[in-house]
Structure formats: structure tokens, C-alpha cells
Design an enzyme around this catalytic site. Structure first.
Site, PDB file in Angstrom:
ATOM      1  N   ASP A 182       4.284  -1.726   0.276  1.00 10.05           N
ATOM      2  CA  ASP A 182       3.616  -3.007   0.452  1.00 10.05           C
ATOM      3  C   ASP A 182       4.598  -4.157   0.252  1.00 10.05           C
ATOM      4  O   ASP A 182       5.637  -4.008  -0.395  1.00 10.05           O
ATOM      5  CB  ASP A 182       2.476  -3.166  -0.562  1.00 10.05           C
ATOM      6  CG  ASP A 182       1.349  -2.185  -0.304  1.00 10.05           C
ATOM      7  OD1 ASP A 182       1.119  -1.837   0.864  1.00 10.05           O
ATOM      8  OD2 ASP A 182       0.693  -1.776  -1.283  1.00 10.05           O
ATOM      9  N   HIS A 183       4.235  -5.307   0.782  1.00  3.68           N
ATOM     10  CA  HIS A 183       4.959  -6.550   0.533  1.00  3.68           C
ATOM     11  C   HIS A 183       4.143  -7.398  -0.453  1.00  3.68           C
ATOM     12  O   HIS A 183       2.919  -7.262  -0.527  1.00  3.68           O
ATOM     13  CB  HIS A 183       5.147  -7.333   1.837  1.00  3.68           C
ATOM     14  CG  HIS A 183       6.119  -6.699   2.776  1.00  3.68           C
ATOM     15  ND1 HIS A 183       7.326  -7.271   3.095  1.00  3.68           N
ATOM     16  CD2 HIS A 183       6.068  -5.530   3.469  1.00  3.68           C
ATOM     17  CE1 HIS A 183       7.976  -6.497   3.957  1.00  3.68           C
ATOM     18  NE2 HIS A 183       7.225  -5.436   4.198  1.00  3.68           N
ATOM     19  N   PRO A 184       4.799  -8.287  -1.202  1.00  4.35           N
ATOM     20  CA  PRO A 184       4.041  -9.155  -2.109  1.00  4.35           C
ATOM     21  C   PRO A 184       3.177 -10.136  -1.314  1.00  4.35           C
ATOM     22  O   PRO A 184       3.621 -10.711  -0.318  1.00  4.35           O
ATOM     23  CB  PRO A 184       5.142  -9.888  -2.891  1.00  4.35           C
ATOM     24  CG  PRO A 184       6.341  -9.836  -2.008  1.00  4.35           C
ATOM     25  CD  PRO A 184       6.244  -8.558  -1.243  1.00  4.35           C
ATOM     26  N   CYS A 201       6.021 -13.419   1.909  1.00  5.15           N
ATOM     27  CA  CYS A 201       5.921 -11.967   1.760  1.00  5.15           C
ATOM     28  C   CYS A 201       7.162 -11.262   2.319  1.00  5.15           C
ATOM     29  O   CYS A 201       7.224 -10.038   2.340  1.00  5.15           O
ATOM     30  CB  CYS A 201       4.654 -11.429   2.430  1.00  5.15           C
ATOM     31  SG  CYS A 201       4.608 -11.654   4.227  1.00  5.15           S
ATOM     32  N   TYR A 235      13.012  -9.675  -2.547  1.00 12.62           N
ATOM     33  CA  TYR A 235      13.420  -8.556  -3.394  1.00 12.62           C
ATOM     34  C   TYR A 235      14.670  -7.836  -2.886  1.00 12.62           C
ATOM     35  O   TYR A 235      15.343  -7.162  -3.642  1.00 12.62           O
ATOM     36  CB  TYR A 235      12.268  -7.557  -3.591  1.00 12.62           C
ATOM     37  CG  TYR A 235      11.529  -7.159  -2.333  1.00 12.62           C
ATOM     38  CD1 TYR A 235      11.899  -6.054  -1.591  1.00 12.62           C
ATOM     39  CD2 TYR A 235      10.434  -7.900  -1.903  1.00 12.62           C
ATOM     40  CE1 TYR A 235      11.215  -5.699  -0.446  1.00 12.62           C
ATOM     41  CE2 TYR A 235       9.729  -7.547  -0.763  1.00 12.62           C
ATOM     42  CZ  TYR A 235      10.130  -6.447  -0.025  1.00 12.62           C
ATOM     43  OH  TYR A 235       9.445  -6.095   1.107  1.00 12.62           O
TER      44      TYR A 235
END
Length: 205
Positions: free
Chosen positions: A72-74, A80, A85
Site C-alpha cells: 500500500d501507499h500512505p 501518496c 519513503y
């Protein structure tokens, strides 16, 4: 001589495999990407499977182009995008967000014994498939699946039981997936020819 052996997995060309352990008689299909996973005995994935952060039981059948533990992405931050990261890919003076990757790695998907995941299906992080469960091709599994249940759709929903609950419970109790290799060979004709209930009557009384 058999193509699959207990000593090492049979890994087809062009695979990317990191941080993963394998049981006996395991096969990894061409072009598959596997990271932070464990494969139980006799399990396999077909071509171009993408598996991350997953514990896979024995005798799992994973079809081509499946994705397990899809990352998943934030969603609660201003962006996102993965520059948040994977920052070291963009700047010399920063590092990757170790906390983000540690959290992602901890969100394990769990695949039970004697399961079948159809082509192009996706199993999301932290989802568990019970023993004997079947995921239809193209399904997106966002919630746990009960043992010996067939699910389909986006998001996946129960379609029907693979085996009646009483039979499913007896198969789980029999745990044939833990039998020695020679015992599986001795029962091969019965596996091939008998319906589950007859098989249980013979081997479990």
C-alpha cells in the site's frame, strides 16, 4: 528422475527472490518476484506472480499473474507518492523511511494449506485464507476467507463452499498435508479417484 526435489526449490528464469524460505518440492514460475515470504512443502506459483510479506502453507496452488501481500501507499499524508519513503532515489542527502518499510513488512498475508489462488487474483496485506480455500481468477481479497470456501469478485465475496463444513472439518483434522512423501505416494490412486468423503472414510474412519 522427478523434476521437483526436497532439497531445493525449482526456480524458473528471470525471478527476483529476496528474504524468502522454501520447503520441499517448491516451484517458482518464470519472472516471479518474491520478497519476505515463506513457502511450505509442495507449494508453487506460476509465471509472473508477485508475492511479498506472506506466509504460504503446504500444497498451495498460486496461478499466473497473482499478487499476494500487495503493498500500500500512505493515504493520510499530503502525497501518496513513494518519494516519501524511497527518498534516497531522489536526493543524496536523505535515507529511506525505515519505519514505513518496517510497518509494510509486518503486515503479513497468510495462505493456508491446499489452497488455490486463480490467475490475476490479488490478496491484500494482513488477509488470511483458511485451509482449502479457493480464490477465483481476478478476485481482490480484502477480508479473511473461511476454510474450504470459494470466493470471487471485487471485492471478493463467498460464492459457495468447496466442501460441506463437516467434511472440511474432517479434512483439517486429517491434515493429510503433513503426511510423509512416501505416504502421499501410497495414497495417490485414492487421492485421484475418491471423493473427499470416501477418502476420509478410508483414512480417518
Amino acid at each position: 528422475m522427478p523434476r521437483l526435489t526436497p532439497d531445493a526449490p525449482f526456480i524458473h528464469p528471470d525471478c527476483s527472490i529476496t528474504g524468502t524460505t522454501f520447503g520441499a518440492y517448491v516451484e517458482i514460475g518464470q519472472g516471479s518476484r518474491v520478497n519476505n515470504a515463506s513457502f511450505g512443502d509442495y507449494s508453487y506459483c506460476d509465471r509472473f506472480a508477485d508475492i511479498a510479506n506472506a506466509t504460504i502453507g503446504k500444497f498451495a496452488n498460486i496461478a499466473a499473474f497473482t499478487r499476494i501481500g500487495a503493498t500500500d501507499h500512505p493515504l493520510d499524508t499530503a502525497s501518496c507518492h513513494h518519494f516519501l519513503y524511497r527518498s534516497d532515489d531522489y536526493w543524496d542527502d536523505t535515507e529511506r523511511d525505515a519505519g514505513f518499510f518496517a510497518h509494510r513488512k509486518s503486515r503479513m498475508a497468510t495462505i493456508g494449506h491446499d489452497t488455490w489462488i486463480g490467475a490475476g487474483a490479488m490478496v491484500k496485506p494482513e488477509v488470511s485464507l483458511g485451509h482449502g480455500a479457493v480464490v477465483a481468477a481476478g478476485a481482490v481479497v480484502t477480508k479473511d476467507v473461511d476454510p474450504y470456501t470459494i470466493v470471487a469478485g471485487t471485492p471478493a465475496k463467498p460464492l459457495r463452499e468447496r466442501q460441506p463444513r463437516a467434511i472440511a472439518d474432517r479434512l483439517i483434522a486429517l491434515a493429510w498435508w503433513d503426511w510423509p512423501h512416501d505416504d502421499l505416494r501410497a495414497a495417490l490412486d485414492d487421492f485421484r479417484k475418491m471423493r473427499a468423503e470416501a477418502f476420509l472414510e478410508k483414512y480417518n474412519g
